[in-house]
Design a protein around this motif. Structure first.
Motif, short mmCIF file in Angstrom:
data_model
loop_
_atom_site.label_atom_id
_atom_site.label_comp_id
_atom_site.label_asym_id
_atom_site.label_seq_id
_atom_site.Cartn_x
_atom_site.Cartn_y
_atom_site.Cartn_z
N ARG A 1 0.89 14.70 -12.86
CA ARG A 1 0.46 13.34 -12.52
C ARG A 1 -0.34 13.43 -11.24
NH1 ARG A 1 3.84 8.98 -14.38
NH2 ARG A 1 2.31 7.70 -13.31
N GLU A 2 -1.31 12.57 -11.10
CA GLU A 2 -2.13 12.57 -9.89
C GLU A 2 -2.58 11.16 -9.57
OE1 GLU A 2 -6.31 13.86 -10.29
OE2 GLU A 2 -5.79 14.27 -12.38
N GLY A 3 -2.96 10.97 -8.33
CA GLY A 3 -3.50 9.68 -7.95
C GLY A 3 -3.41 9.46 -6.46
N ALA A 4 -4.08 8.41 -6.03
CA ALA A 4 -3.98 8.01 -4.63
C ALA A 4 -2.55 7.60 -4.35
CB ALA A 4 -4.93 6.85 -4.35
N ALA A 5 -2.04 8.00 -3.20
CA ALA A 5 -0.68 7.61 -2.82
C ALA A 5 -0.58 6.09 -2.80
CB ALA A 5 -0.32 8.19 -1.46
N ILE A 6 0.56 5.60 -3.24
CA ILE A 6 0.84 4.17 -3.23
C ILE A 6 1.70 3.91 -2.01
CG2 ILE A 6 1.90 2.26 -4.49
CD1 ILE A 6 1.48 4.18 -7.03
N TYR A 7 1.14 3.22 -1.03
CA TYR A 7 1.87 2.96 0.22
C TYR A 7 2.64 1.66 0.08
CZ TYR A 7 -0.82 6.84 1.90
OH TYR A 7 -1.35 8.09 2.04
N VAL A 8 3.95 1.76 0.31
CA VAL A 8 4.86 0.64 0.04
C VAL A 8 5.50 0.17 1.35
CG1 VAL A 8 6.91 -0.05 -1.26
CG2 VAL A 8 5.36 1.67 -2.21
N ASP A 9 5.48 -1.13 1.56
CA ASP A 9 6.20 -1.72 2.69
C ASP A 9 7.68 -1.73 2.31
OD1 ASP A 9 7.45 -3.36 4.55
OD2 ASP A 9 5.81 -4.81 4.61
N PRO A 10 8.53 -0.97 3.00
CA PRO A 10 9.93 -0.87 2.60
C PRO A 10 10.71 -2.18 2.72
CG PRO A 10 9.54 0.36 4.62
CD PRO A 10 8.22 -0.13 4.15
N LEU A 11 10.22 -3.12 3.53
CA LEU A 11 10.91 -4.39 3.68
C LEU A 11 10.28 -5.51 2.86
CD1 LEU A 11 11.69 -4.31 7.49
CD2 LEU A 11 13.21 -3.77 5.58
N LEU A 12 9.13 -5.25 2.28
CA LEU A 12 8.46 -6.27 1.48
C LEU A 12 7.66 -5.60 0.35
CD1 LEU A 12 8.19 -9.34 1.44
CD2 LEU A 12 6.11 -9.09 2.80
N PRO A 13 8.36 -4.86 -0.52
CA PRO A 13 7.63 -4.20 -1.61
C PRO A 13 7.04 -5.24 -2.56
CG PRO A 13 10.00 -3.94 -1.89
CD PRO A 13 9.79 -4.62 -0.57
N LYS A 14 5.86 -4.92 -3.09
CA LYS A 14 5.18 -5.86 -3.99
C LYS A 14 5.73 -5.82 -5.40
CE LYS A 14 0.90 -5.80 -1.39
NZ LYS A 14 -0.48 -5.39 -1.33
#
Length: 188
Positions: free
Chosen positions: A123-136
């Motif tokens: 699997r490959e792709g741009a990293a998905i940056y997640v807000d740990p206190l407000l994940p989408k």
């Protein structure tokens, strides 16, 4: 970096490697898990629990802490998609390789890793940056996800998930051949 540029030698590291305490702050991360917190309404909370009748009426919202984790180790090769001075400092870099033809690099990497990772799903792709206190979203694919504090790294990730799953992997050294025709070595 010279071996990568001149010979195409690189290492696929197991995700478990990156949690080692001796690694610097920019490199060290728990790549096998991602703790997140969700804010749930009373109705959402009741739908999740086995005893919805015990949820107090006075509760309007509730914080739910969840740790998403990979059930097994996997190999990774990560690159940045941008050139930022902070990366040089944070990674304590003495050199970097600037890939001018990304598609060709990707092709060589995937082809060269195929034999070493024959029983793995890539699997490959741009990293998905997640807000740990407000994940989408609650849909998290751990190998491509990182806490948003690392977003300045602008990562692109190549991940190989072995089948059958393995709790601990070792590194894989592969050779993609010289990349002097598609990249530039910059010694700092």
């Amino acid at each position: 970096m010279e071996d990568l540029f001149n010979l195409g030698k690189l290492r696929l590291q197991p995700a478990s490697f990156f949690s080692r305490p001796e690694l610097n702050q920019a490199v060290r991360d728990d790549e096998l898990s991602l703790p997140l917190s969700f804010s749930l309404t009373k109705q959402q909370l009741k739908a999740l629990v086995a005893n919805p009748q015990d949820v107090p009426e006075s509760v309007s919202e509730h914080r739910l802490d969840i740790e998403f984790s990979s059930s097994a180790d996997f190999w990774m090769y990560c690159v940045t998609q941008s050139v930022e001075p902070r990366l040089v400092v944070d990674f304590e870099a003495e050199a970097c390789v600037l890939v001018r033809h990304r598609d060709e690099f990707r092709k060589r990497l995937i082809e060269s890793a195929r034999d070493a990772t024959s029983n793995a799903t890539m699997r490959e792709g741009a990293a998905i940056y997640v807000d740990p206190l407000l994940p989408k979203t609650p849909k998290i694919f751990v190998p491509l996800s990182k806490p948003f504090g690392y977003s300045y790294q602008d990562e692109y990730r190549f991940c190989w998930l072995p089948e059958p799953a393995n709790p601990r992997l070792g590194p894989l050294d592969i050779c993609i051949g010289s990349i002097d025709d598609i990249a530039e070595l910059i010694v700092l």
